[in-house]
Scaffold this active site. Sequence first.
Site, PDB file in Angstrom:
ATOM      1  N   HIS A   1      -8.198 -34.764  39.630  1.00 37.84           N
ATOM      2  CA  HIS A   1      -9.089 -35.732  40.291  1.00 37.84           C
ATOM      3  C   HIS A   1     -10.262 -35.035  40.983  1.00 37.84           C
ATOM      4  CE1 HIS A   1      -6.593 -39.362  39.667  1.00 37.84           C
ATOM      5  NE2 HIS A   1      -5.565 -38.538  39.783  1.00 37.84           N
TER       6      HIS A   1
ATOM      7  N   ASP B   1      -1.590 -34.927  42.374  1.00 40.91           N
ATOM      8  CA  ASP B   1      -1.098 -35.890  41.388  1.00 40.91           C
ATOM      9  C   ASP B   1      -1.875 -35.813  40.080  1.00 40.91           C
ATOM     10  OD1 ASP B   1      -3.329 -36.889  42.883  1.00 40.91           O
ATOM     11  OD2 ASP B   1      -3.046 -38.819  41.896  1.00 40.91           O
ATOM     12  N   GLU B   2      -1.253 -36.287  39.047  1.00 44.50           N
ATOM     13  CA  GLU B   2      -1.862 -36.523  37.735  1.00 44.50           C
ATOM     14  C   GLU B   2      -2.697 -35.349  37.224  1.00 44.50           C
ATOM     15  OE1 GLU B   2      -2.223 -41.275  37.251  1.00 44.50           O
ATOM     16  OE2 GLU B   2      -3.793 -40.384  38.475  1.00 44.50           O
ATOM     17  N   VAL B   3      -2.093 -34.185  37.181  1.00 41.78           N
ATOM     18  CA  VAL B   3      -2.715 -33.050  36.500  1.00 41.78           C
ATOM     19  C   VAL B   3      -2.446 -33.231  35.000  1.00 41.78           C
ATOM     20  CG1 VAL B   3      -2.794 -30.556  36.267  1.00 41.78           C
ATOM     21  CG2 VAL B   3      -2.372 -31.592  38.517  1.00 41.78           C
TER      22      VAL B   3
END
Length: 596
Positions: free
Chosen positions: A277, A348-350
């Site tokens: 992100h 989060d969300e790598v």
Amino acid sequence: MIVETTLWLKSGTIMLTFIKLPLLLVFFISLLSPLLSTAATPINIWPKPRFLSWPQRKAITLSPDFTITSPQHQYLSASVARYLNLIRSENYSPLTTGPIKLTKGYTLRKLVITVTDLSLPLHHGVNESYTLSVPVGSFSARLSAHSVLGAMHGLETFSQMVWGRAPHLCVPVGIYIQDSPLFGHRGLLLDTSRNYYGVEDITRTIQAMSSNKLNVFHWHITDSHSFPLVLPSEPSLAAKGSYGPDMVYTPEDVSMIVQFGLEHGVRVLPEIDTPGHTGSWGEAYPDIVTCGNMFWWPSGKSWDERLASEPGTGQLNPLNPKTYEVVKNVIRDVAKLFPEPFFHGGGDEVIPGCWKTDSSITSFLSSGGTLSQLLEKYINSTLPYIVSQNRTVVYWEDVLLDAKIKVEASVLPKEHTILQTWNNGPVNTKRIVAAGYRVIVSSSEYYYLDCGHGGFLGNDSQYDQQGGGGSGGGSWCAPFKTWQSIYNYDITDGLVDEEERKLVLGGEVALWSEQADPTVLDSRLWPRASAFAESLWSGNRDERGVKRCGEALDRLNRWRYRMVKRGIGAEPIQPLWCLKNPGMCNAAVHSASQDL
């Protein structure tokens, strides 16, 4: 001489019961009567206190010279001044009915506040309890708290006990409240990267949080979409990564927001989401960001080969030494701007596909390295630096629980790490506490307030259906999270071990801003966040252990109207007719509606 007069007020029509009252007293009551309209429970405190006793349902008027006395304290004194003004000016008149015994002969002249320890900081774990009483026959109400934060909560409760139109304000007498929260972390997350919110929007939100006894404003400041935070050591991040010079937060803005929060009993917890992100960082430093400004889901590729979970690509490159130079500057500046002891590092969300677009990373992988080792390198290089700033690190659960890219528990020291859960409801909460970590619960199935408003992607085939519109509301986390589902969620569900339950610090509702901005902010948050606030303050069950959602409806409805009067654009949850006709809007099977 003290005189008690029973007043019945119904739907704006005055119905007075009295015998041989002097004409002057009748006239005085006629002035007061429109102000004393009450519900079946004449006072309405939200969130509901843990213990409240008001056996005689008596009330007295506030003296025109009513005041509040308290010890001098930077934040408490500001809170006292604010509440004194609110009490004198709110002019709140309930719309529903009920009896009250108005006691004449004396007035309430002051509220006296005592605080056991003024030195306690407004940090997680501070004692937030308070007791509040308005004794019969006394000119003074009493508010006692262990900390300044507890005193602020007591002030909010007292403000909700006052009704009427100045100078004829009324307050219950003979009432005793003993109150404290079930959970110490009661937060609200706002994403200010995908869409921008002005300082006044943030402070209005904090003010509403304080009224609901929420105590943590989780500020998700940056993301791939924009970097609106102006940092002294890295000014180019906002200069190039924000939406524009009028959509940034300066150090002066941050200082004001933090100060405003502390004066309202709300801590401001900053989140700088990394290493995923982070596409907006690439505007200033393209060399440290992989897959920046690339299309998020290449044509012909499977979902597993995407570059991001939604439009807005970019992840920091753990193999570039420049990455850590910039990140540490950011961490240091943020720690200086925010006194809050927690620092949210994201995590989060790598996404594998994004890192794989970089040649140095593909070379690392071809030599036997793994994506999880890349994340481990990043965490090992940044977590100790955050800790060196005297901060406890909060990460999203992904760093430990992701199916593809995660680190071993040995990389995340339990004494310095808190994990925030957002997937799989109680299942992931259980996994985190079973591993020995403290947890903040933000289950998307219950606490994501942005869900159910449709998708924001163009050319989305799920809408290309006869009579379609997408399943369940179209968004990935649909359906819309109703206040009932939020209220009824138990964040320790399935945790039978007391030691595991103690690791649950509390929870947060979250408003992600793909489809939210200042025009819908208040209605997206309130009163659903109010339902969350009560469930974490005093619980969602009555003294028998039965869910009290049915009983909470009328109270929440009345509280919503009071919030609107206070300037918060909370959305309606029922027609006004239901408020004026208590019980008439329940389900056909009354007992079932009460036991939801």
